[in-house]
Scaffold this motif. Structure first.
Motif, PDB file in Angstrom:
ATOM      1  N   LEU A  37      -2.940  26.769  17.371  1.00 25.66           N
ATOM      2  CA  LEU A  37      -1.714  25.817  17.609  1.00 25.66           C
ATOM      3  C   LEU A  37      -1.894  24.773  16.342  1.00 25.66           C
ATOM      4  O   LEU A  37      -0.456  24.399  16.214  1.00 25.66           O
ATOM      5  N   LEU A  38      -2.517  24.353  15.802  1.00 30.44           N
ATOM      6  CA  LEU A  38      -2.507  23.275  14.582  1.00 30.44           C
ATOM      7  C   LEU A  38      -1.990  23.686  13.464  1.00 30.44           C
ATOM      8  O   LEU A  38      -1.043  23.049  12.931  1.00 30.44           O
ATOM      9  N   VAL A  42       1.533  21.860  12.245  1.00 32.50           N
ATOM     10  CA  VAL A  42       1.451  21.080  11.194  1.00 32.50           C
ATOM     11  C   VAL A  42       2.567  21.491  10.106  1.00 32.50           C
ATOM     12  O   VAL A  42       3.486  20.779   9.467  1.00 32.50           O
ATOM     13  N   ILE A  43       2.580  23.022   9.964  1.00 28.51           N
ATOM     14  CA  ILE A  43       3.745  23.441   9.025  1.00 28.51           C
ATOM     15  C   ILE A  43       5.035  23.306   9.474  1.00 28.51           C
ATOM     16  O   ILE A  43       6.034  22.716   8.709  1.00 28.51           O
ATOM     17  N   VAL A  74      -7.420  33.241   8.816  1.00 31.76           N
ATOM     18  CA  VAL A  74      -8.399  32.799   8.156  1.00 31.76           C
ATOM     19  C   VAL A  74      -9.191  32.013   9.277  1.00 31.76           C
ATOM     20  O   VAL A  74     -10.694  32.274   9.312  1.00 31.76           O
ATOM     21  N   LEU A  75      -8.712  31.088   9.715  1.00 30.53           N
ATOM     22  CA  LEU A  75      -9.579  30.085  10.703  1.00 30.53           C
ATOM     23  C   LEU A  75     -10.111  30.643  11.861  1.00 30.53           C
ATOM     24  O   LEU A  75     -11.215  30.581  12.144  1.00 30.53           O
ATOM     25  N   THR A 115       3.866  30.421  18.756  1.00 26.88           N
ATOM     26  CA  THR A 115       3.785  28.719  18.848  1.00 26.88           C
ATOM     27  C   THR A 115       4.617  28.221  17.883  1.00 26.88           C
ATOM     28  O   THR A 115       5.205  27.222  17.972  1.00 26.88           O
ATOM     29  N   GLY A 116       4.730  28.969  16.543  1.00 24.40           N
ATOM     30  CA  GLY A 116       5.541  28.476  15.595  1.00 24.40           C
ATOM     31  C   GLY A 116       7.110  28.644  15.976  1.00 24.40           C
ATOM     32  O   GLY A 116       7.635  27.533  15.643  1.00 24.40           O
ATOM     33  N   PHE A 117       7.279  29.505  16.667  1.00 24.85           N
ATOM     34  CA  PHE A 117       8.830  29.803  17.019  1.00 24.85           C
ATOM     35  C   PHE A 117       9.158  28.566  18.007  1.00 24.85           C
ATOM     36  O   PHE A 117      10.137  28.138  18.064  1.00 24.85           O
ATOM     37  N   ILE A 118       8.310  28.282  19.002  1.00 21.80           N
ATOM     38  CA  ILE A 118       8.494  27.189  19.931  1.00 21.80           C
ATOM     39  C   ILE A 118       8.408  25.977  19.191  1.00 21.80           C
ATOM     40  O   ILE A 118       9.462  25.164  19.740  1.00 21.80           O
ATOM     41  N   TRP A 119       7.475  25.612  18.423  1.00 21.10           N
ATOM     42  CA  TRP A 119       7.675  24.229  17.695  1.00 21.10           C
ATOM     43  C   TRP A 119       8.924  24.201  16.889  1.00 21.10           C
ATOM     44  O   TRP A 119       9.598  23.072  16.798  1.00 21.10           O
ATOM     45  N   THR A 120       9.508  25.388  16.194  1.00 22.37           N
ATOM     46  CA  THR A 120      10.700  25.361  15.874  1.00 22.37           C
ATOM     47  C   THR A 120      11.769  24.739  16.862  1.00 22.37           C
ATOM     48  O   THR A 120      12.772  23.960  16.520  1.00 22.37           O
TER      49      THR A 120
END
Length: 138
Positions: A37-38, A42-43, A74-75, A115-120
């Motif tokens: 999520l983070l 953040v990005i 990676v995380l 999630t990145g798409f939703i944040w967009t």
């Protein structure tokens, strides 16, 4: 909270009795969820609120999503390697550990993309110069 995130991750695709119990008992599902999520949050927040023209094109957005996906991978690997270290260090006794880790990472990376798409979609509602990216605009 670990119960909630375990229900998200313990699908037919990513469930293995031995490894899933280890992840659940150590509370690693919450760490895996946050590692998904983070980075996307953040990005995308940096892209929509800090970066100004001319760096607000669709390919800059795509580069941001790709960066979030790489960071998530990676995380997630670090969370799994730390939690499942006993199994990773004995691959002859647990031959399916690498496929479990790979499947879990791919699943988390796909969730990070979604999630990145939703944040967009959320951040596009803000009155910012690059709110038209990645669709529409100049």
């Amino acid at each position: 909270m670990n119960d909630l995130f375990a229900s998200l991750y313990e699908t037919d695709l990513t469930f293995n009795q031995t490894y899933s119990m280890e992840l659940f008992n150590n509370g690693a599902y919450m760490s895996a969820f946050l590692s998904m999520l983070l980075p996307a949050f953040v990005i995308m927040a940096i892209f929509y609120f800090l970066i100004k023209y001319p760096f607000c094109k669709w390919y800059h957005w795509f580069l941001g999503i790709c960066t979030a996906i790489i960071i998530t991978g990676v995380l997630t690997y670090n969370v799994l390697a730390e939690t499942l270290a006993v199994f990773v260090l004995a691959p002859n006794d647990y031959p399916d550990i690498n496929s479990f880790i790979t499947t879990f990472i791919v699943f988390n990376v796909v969730l990070a993309f979604v999630t990145g798409f939703i944040w967009t979609l959320v951040f596009k509602q803000a009155p910012r110069p690059n709110r038209n990216v990645p669709w529409g605009g100049k």
